[in-house]
Design an enzyme around this catalytic site. Structure first.
Site, PDB file in Angstrom:
ATOM      1  N   CYS A  67       0.797  -1.235   0.000  1.00  0.00           N
ATOM      2  CA  CYS A  67       0.000   0.000   0.000  1.00  0.00           C
ATOM      3  C   CYS A  67       0.820   1.271   0.000  1.00  0.00           C
ATOM      4  CB  CYS A  67      -1.021  -0.005   1.136  1.00  0.00           C
ATOM      5  SG  CYS A  67      -0.312  -0.316   2.739  1.00  0.00           S
ATOM      6  N   HIS A 100      -2.983   2.767   6.679  1.00  0.00           N
ATOM      7  CA  HIS A 100      -3.677   2.877   5.404  1.00  0.00           C
ATOM      8  C   HIS A 100      -3.187   4.161   4.748  1.00  0.00           C
ATOM      9  CE1 HIS A 100      -6.511   2.399   2.317  1.00  0.00           C
ATOM     10  NE2 HIS A 100      -7.216   3.452   2.639  1.00  0.00           N
TER      11      HIS A 100
END
Lengths: 387, 510
Positions: free
Chosen positions: A112, A215
């Site tokens: 990510c 995230h």
């Protein structure tokens, strides 16, 4: 969401900058932002006297859940973004996606960070893209605006053109299966994982405090329509969060625009954050900016050009800033070497040395006492915070 | 648990002509025979950052023994018959201290070994180091576990013969068995006159006056009463001195016949070394008794009482073994040949040693003085990343989050928090990888303190290999320095003890 073959990497400006350079990209570095206020944002575009149009290619917002009451796992992003919380738009899909805007779905969790970084790089306004075939751009032959234009490099240029007509999820797959991108990413993984993590073939992962279970969401300006987009790999498409003035055209955005788009992004981030009590989220903000050394050198040149002496305070300041930059890079290099290094033999040898010192019992006691004190302090702290 | 095993083996082998102490691996009926031995030294392989192993000789004079082990399978209480198991192991023994230092199981073994698991594929082969004159051999087990040795006999002509012998015994158990003088019938022997649980009988082929064992009565497993009978039998000297392996076999009896003073002494010494109070009225206790007093007390007590070793005494001693608060031995008794036992004090409630990352704090480092020791410093610097191999960088590295993180991960691997297939996997594979002896940490591990166990293993390993620093910088007693050039510590055995292998050996990092 699989993790095949992608290890986690630390969210650190030095790591990210080296990662970006390892793709062959130039003129970019990653800086950490400690605040979201206007001053902090202006310091990015006006970092030193005499420079007020330093390039900021994008912002990356990292956050993770803290408290146990969260619904952890892959839903975090959706939960935080929620129902477009804060009145943001809906994710754009298909034909609604502005042409030229690169967006990829997140396929591999561990990738990510890299994915968010790519989201900024591949959308950077006015970057120098190296093309194959008849249109070959010879590397030295372009004007990079004294470092304001990001040079994408061959790997990413090729990747961008290869995936230009892909839908977002396929683009995500393409990232996941790109040998060169993955290899660059994995070169920043932790060396001891292979030994200590049980099955050496499998990148380990149970999330611990140490871990980079963040995230990542990227915010980029899109010149084509003068809008700021939020790129969240867990959503089906990019989300338009606002517009800034004067978008479009060649050349780097002007000062007002540069400042403008960032403020729009900042507002979007703040509205996202406001939905949650601060104790529950831990977050970081990073900016992908023009390599500081480039404008420092530019400034140096312009001072010399107008005849400023070496002893002049303005000159001295620039020189000392330049030195500081070099030192920072040197520090990053050392830290990256350490990150890549397997410290297991060293650590065991270190413990052996302690054992051989003849004072081992005393040292063990000391270590125990220290650990005990730390525990007590942390419990007291928790109590004070009312947990 | 070498001292506990010394205890048991003395008891099971008393009366035999063997003078060296052989560790037994269980309490009843296990018999071990060395069927081949030759002078050899160990070698240590350290993993270098460049991905290769540096293999250096351990300078201690030693012997490799191929040992054939046979005995009953540990009986479960439900079974009415037991079978024999036979296994094979190599042992490295220190010729100077006359102790067995390492055990390498090479064939099915019912209990623990040096490296935690058993395996059946083992080879012993000469290694081509690229230098003539090196006599380096590699014991490889299951394709993964590797131990290097160097031949120490001045005469190299028998190297091949020894090598072939080792492989032959590994490959052919019956050969090994007959070399051990043991006749095995179908690998499973059930012998019992009354049907009660008995130890399997193995009749030495060369024995002249051994008496067949009578049944032991209703033994509850391999338990304390078995043990006691063995002790009684041993001390009573009913076994005649026959060559080869024997089982101790004695009719059950509650009291002890006259004990030989020497045997009781030996027993007392061992118990004393374990840090336990002397036998005779012993209670499980954690205090360490001063060496001299205990021995005297022991001898006096037992001889005057007519060797009154009771079951309670023994149980007490054994219980004390398992739960004794280990005491740091090395600094307090300078003369004892081995400090005895685990040397890290267990933590108060909360279990285990301190998290290893605590050792990297500056107060601990300063207190240890290791940064003033050029030897330590140079060894540590070697293991730093390329380009950071200086003393200043060493300090920085010790303070770095990367080192702290590595120590934390090592701690969790030991404690078993990582994603391992079985909880104990972390400790065992770490011990194996750093060539430590898991026995050194067995007590702590059994008590649920793997960090402490690991630290004990390290400490003992350092004692054996490099020696613990004395307060006065007197290094003469330092035997076993790795990679040393000079011939110190010799006992006049003759200089040219075979070439030793050295330098980088190109091994794939597994």
């Amino acid at each position: 969401m699989s993790n095949d073959d992608w290890c986690t990497i630390e969210s650190d400006p030095g790591v990210f900058t080296s990662l970006i350079e390892s793709f062959g990209t130039r003129n970019v570095e990653v800086a950490e932002l400690w605040s979201l206020d206007d001053d902090a944002l202006s310091s990015l575009t006006s970092p030193i006297e005499g420079v007020d149009d330093a390039a900021v290619h994008g912002l990356i917002f990292l956050f993770k859940w803290q408290s146990s009451s969260s619904n952890g796992g892959g839903d975090e992003g959706a939960a935080i973004g929620g129902d477009g919380g804060g009145g943001m738009g809906e994710p754009l899909t298909g034909d609604d996606v502005p042409p030229g805007l690169f967006f990829a779905r997140q396929v591999t969790h561990n990738a990510c960070a890299t994915q968010a970084i790519l989201g900024v790089l591949l959308n950077a306004p006015n970057s120098v893209v190296e093309r194959d075939g008849a249109d070959d751009v010879v590397v030295d032959d372009y004007d990079d605006g004294n470092g304001r234009r990001l040079v994408l490099g061959k790997t990413l240029s090729d990747f961008r053109s290869f995936t230009s007509h892909f839908p977002p999820d396929l683009r995500g797959e393409a990232i996941g299966s790109s040998e060169s991108i993955r290899a660059a990413h994995n070169s920043f993984g932790r060396a001891e994982d292979a030994f200590l993590g049980g099955d050496p073939g499998r990148p380990k992962r149970a999330a611990t405090d140490d871990d980079d279970v963040f995230h990542f969401v990227a915010y980029v300006p899109h010149d084509g329509d003068g809008c700021v987009y939020e790129l969240d790999g867990l959503r089906p498409g990019p989300i338009r969060v606002g517009s800034y003035e004067g978008g479009g055209g060649d050349g780097p955005p002007s000062t007002a625009e540069a400042g403008g788009w960032m403020r729009v992004a900042r507002d979007a981030i703040q509205s996202r954050l406001s939905a949650y009590p601060s104790a529950e989220i831990k977050f970081n903000l990073m900016a992908l900016v023009q390599d500081r050394r480039t404008y420092l050198c530019e400034r140096l040149d312009s001072l010399v050009a107008i005849g400023i002496e070496e002893s002049d305070p303005a000159m001295l300041r620039v020189r000392s800033d330049l030195r500081a930059e070099e030192e920072k890079r040197e520090r990053w290099k050392l830290e990256n070497e350490r990150r890549r290094h397997n410290y297991l033999p060293f650590s065991v040898e270190f413990l052996r040395c302690l054992a051989g010192s003849g004072k081992f019992e005393k040292l063990v006691d000391m270590a125990r006492t220290n650990a005990g004190e730390k525990r007590k302090r942390s419990e007291a702290w928790k109590k004070a915070r009312g947990e | 648990m070498s001292n506990a095993q010394d205890l048991l083996s003395i008891l099971s082998n008393a009366g035999s002509s063997r003078s060296s102490i052989r560790p037994a691996s269980s309490t009843s009926g296990i018999v071990e025979t060395s069927i081949l031995s030759f002078k050899a030294g160990k070698m240590n392989a350290t993993f270098k950052p460049n991905g290769k192993y540096l293999v250096e000789p351990d300078m201690r004079r030693g012997e490799l023994h191929v040992v054939y082990v046979s005995g009953p399978r540990p009986a479960s209480s439900a079974s009415t018959s037991t079978s024999t198991t036979s296994s094979l192991k190599l042992e490295w023994r220190d010729r100077r201290t006359k102790t067995t230092v390492n055990t390498y199981w090479v064939a099915a073994n019912p209990s623990d070994d040096d490296n935690g698991t058993t395996d059946d594929v083992a080879t012993f082969e000469r290694v081509d180091t690229g230098r003539d004159g090196d006599r380096v051999y590699l014991l490889e087990r299951s394709g993964r576990r590797r131990n290097f040795f160097w031949m120490q006999d001045a005469d190299a002509s028998r190297d091949d013969e020894h090598c072939v012998g080792v492989n032959a015994y590994i490959a052919n158990r019956n050969e090994a068995a007959s070399a051990a003088g043991i006749v095995v019938v179908d690998d499973v022997v059930v012998a019992s006159s009354s049907g009660a649980a008995t130890a399997a009988v193995v009749r030495p082929s060369s024995s002249s006056s051994s008496s067949p064992p009578s049944d032991y009565g209703a033994a509850d497993d391999v338990g304390a009463s078995e043990l006691l009978r063995m002790m009684q039998g041993a001390l009573s000297g009913t076994t005649s001195s026959a060559d080869g392996a024997r089982l101790v076999s004695v009719p059950g009896s509650a009291t002890l016949p006259t004990a030989g003073a020497g045997q009781v002494d030996a027993l007392g010494n061992i118990l004393e070394n374990l840090g336990l109070p002397g036998v005779g009225g012993a209670r499980p206790s954690g205090e360490r008794n001063p060496a001299a007093t205990t021995t005297t007390t022991t001898t006096t007590t037992t001889t005057t009482a007519g060797g009154g070793l009771t079951l309670a005494d023994l149980q007490g001693a054994m219980a004390g073994l398992a739960t004794a608060s280990p005491v740091l031995g090395s600094s307090s008794s300078s003369s004892s040949s081995s400090p005895g036992f685990p040397v890290v004090r267990p933590a108060p409630a909360g279990g285990g040693g301190p998290p290893l990352s605590e050792f990297a704090s500056s107060d601990v480092i300063d207190a240890s003085g290791i940064l003033d020791d050029p030897d330590c410093v140079s060894r540590l610097i070697e293991l730093l990343p390329d380009g950071q191999r200086t003393v200043d960088a060493l300090r920085e590295n010790l303070r770095s989050p990367q080192v702290a993180q590595c120590l934390r991960r090592l701690t969790s691997a030991l404690v078993g928090e990582e994603d391992n297939d079985d909880g104990g996997g972390g400790f065992n594979s770490i011990i194996a990888n750093f060539q430590l002896n898991p026995e050194d940490g067995a007590v702590a591990l059994a008590a649920g303190n793997p960090i402490e166990a690991f630290l004990n293993c390290l400490l003992r390993d350092v004692e054996r290999k490099e020696g613990i620093r004395e307060e006065n910088v007197d290094d003469d007693d330092n035997d076993g320095g790795v990679g040393g050039d000079d011939d110190k510590g010799g006992d006049g055995d003759g200089g040219g003890e075979g070439a030793k292998g050295d330098g980088d050996v190109n091994m794939d990092e597994s």
